[in-house]
Design a protein around this motif. Sequence first.
Motif: not given
Length: 137
Positions: A43, A47, A50, A118, A120, A127-129, A132
Amino acid sequence: MRAGPWGNPLLLLAALALVARLGQLQRWSGFQESTSPKNVNSTLAFFMETYNNNSDDSYLFRVDQLLQSQVQLTTGVEYLVTVKISRTKCKRNSTNNPWCPIQSKKKLQKSFICDFLVYTVPWMNHYQLWNNTCLDA
């Protein structure tokens, strides 16, 4: 031959993401301290990739310190993480090395405290943010 619409993994993933986004499935008891270093590390890697891809900085950043990591099970796994990230000595596009040394020149040092969420599905490497926020450290 696949049986029904759920035979397609991408369709299943899209359906899971939609349901999670809409919050239609009841959540478990909330976030708890994370105890799986392997999943937290993947994870964090997601991050940082990204973050660096979206950053305008000339240098790459990396996790300097993991401050907090919590997990919540939903239709997948949600990680709520707080980290200190710092500018490295590696220039953007010069390397993909995630362990570049932290910048030592005082004039180039820069750090942030970042909170991120995140979502997941680790068994599908998805995975998706979702959120943030980074502030100067």
